[in-house]
Design a protein around this motif. Structure first.
Motif, short mmCIF file in Angstrom:
data_model
loop_
_atom_site.label_atom_id
_atom_site.label_comp_id
_atom_site.label_asym_id
_atom_site.label_seq_id
_atom_site.Cartn_x
_atom_site.Cartn_y
_atom_site.Cartn_z
N SER A 119 -26.94 -76.06 -67.81
CA SER A 119 -26.03 -75.28 -68.64
C SER A 119 -25.05 -74.46 -67.79
O SER A 119 -23.85 -74.44 -68.06
CB SER A 119 -26.84 -74.37 -69.55
OG SER A 119 -26.00 -73.59 -70.34
N ASP A 178 -36.34 -74.82 -66.31
CA ASP A 178 -35.57 -76.06 -66.27
C ASP A 178 -36.52 -77.23 -66.09
O ASP A 178 -37.43 -77.18 -65.27
CB ASP A 178 -34.59 -76.00 -65.09
CG ASP A 178 -33.37 -76.85 -65.31
OD1 ASP A 178 -33.55 -78.07 -65.48
OD2 ASP A 178 -32.27 -76.31 -65.32
N ARG A 192 -26.37 -85.86 -71.58
CA ARG A 192 -26.30 -85.62 -73.03
C ARG A 192 -27.19 -86.59 -73.78
O ARG A 192 -27.61 -86.31 -74.90
CB ARG A 192 -24.85 -85.72 -73.51
CG ARG A 192 -23.98 -84.60 -72.92
CD ARG A 192 -22.54 -84.77 -73.25
NE ARG A 192 -22.01 -85.95 -72.57
CZ ARG A 192 -20.74 -86.23 -72.42
NH1 ARG A 192 -19.82 -85.41 -72.91
NH2 ARG A 192 -20.34 -87.31 -71.79
N ARG A 213 -30.73 -81.90 -70.26
CA ARG A 213 -29.53 -81.18 -70.68
C ARG A 213 -29.83 -79.73 -71.06
O ARG A 213 -28.99 -78.85 -70.86
CB ARG A 213 -28.91 -81.91 -71.89
CG ARG A 213 -27.63 -81.28 -72.37
CD ARG A 213 -27.10 -81.94 -73.62
NE ARG A 213 -27.98 -81.64 -74.73
CZ ARG A 213 -28.38 -82.52 -75.64
NH1 ARG A 213 -27.99 -83.76 -75.59
NH2 ARG A 213 -29.17 -82.17 -76.61
N ALA A 214 -31.01 -79.46 -71.56
CA ALA A 214 -31.35 -78.14 -72.08
C ALA A 214 -31.64 -77.10 -71.00
O ALA A 214 -31.77 -75.92 -71.31
CB ALA A 214 -32.55 -78.25 -73.02
N ASN A 250 -22.42 -76.61 -66.40
CA ASN A 250 -21.77 -77.48 -67.39
C ASN A 250 -22.04 -78.94 -67.04
O ASN A 250 -21.16 -79.79 -67.11
CB ASN A 250 -20.27 -77.21 -67.46
CG ASN A 250 -19.98 -75.83 -67.96
OD1 ASN A 250 -20.59 -75.37 -68.92
ND2 ASN A 250 -19.08 -75.15 -67.29
#
Length: 124
Positions: free
Chosen positions: A91, A61, A79, A85-86, A94
């Motif tokens: 993830s 991360d 976003r 975000r990746a 969310n």
């Protein structure tokens, strides 16, 4: 496992992550500790149950490194920040919004990061 995890009560770390999420009215919080150039999951709150079993594992991360480099971040909508975000944590939660601060030792060196995540955009 990060050398820092040997010196700290996991119960205390879990309390910190729960308090961070509660204080910022966010559904999730994560605390990572540096192990060299990598970050290790030290505690999480509000993530799926399997994350509790990942304590001590390296985090794939970008968020903790970005937080440590900046000192603190507050991103209303990740976003628009693909690097944040990746990440696996974003993830799993969310995450759409992220805010965090570096954890520093007495010498001022970043030894970890505490960050909270929300599933909706927000101004921190």
């Amino acid at each position: 496992m990060a050398r820092h995890l040997d010196d700290v009560s996991t119960e205390g770390l879990d309390r910190v992550t729960r308090l961070a999420a509660r204080a910022l009215h966010a559904p999730a919080a994560v605390l990572s500790l540096r192990d060299g150039a990598e970050h290790v999951l030290a505690s999480s709150s509000g993530l799926p149950d399997e994350w509790r079993e990942r304590r001590g594992e390296l985090l794939d991360d970008a968020a903790p490194a970005a937080i440590c480099a900046a000192g603190a971040i507050a991103v209303a909508d990740v976003r628009a920040a693909p690097r944040l975000r990746a990440g696996a944590v974003a993830s799993a939660a969310n995450a759409v919004a992220c805010a965090g601060a570096a954890l520093r030792d007495r010498d001022g060196d970043a030894v970890g990061a505490l960050w909270v995540l929300d599933a909706r955009p927000r101004a921190w």
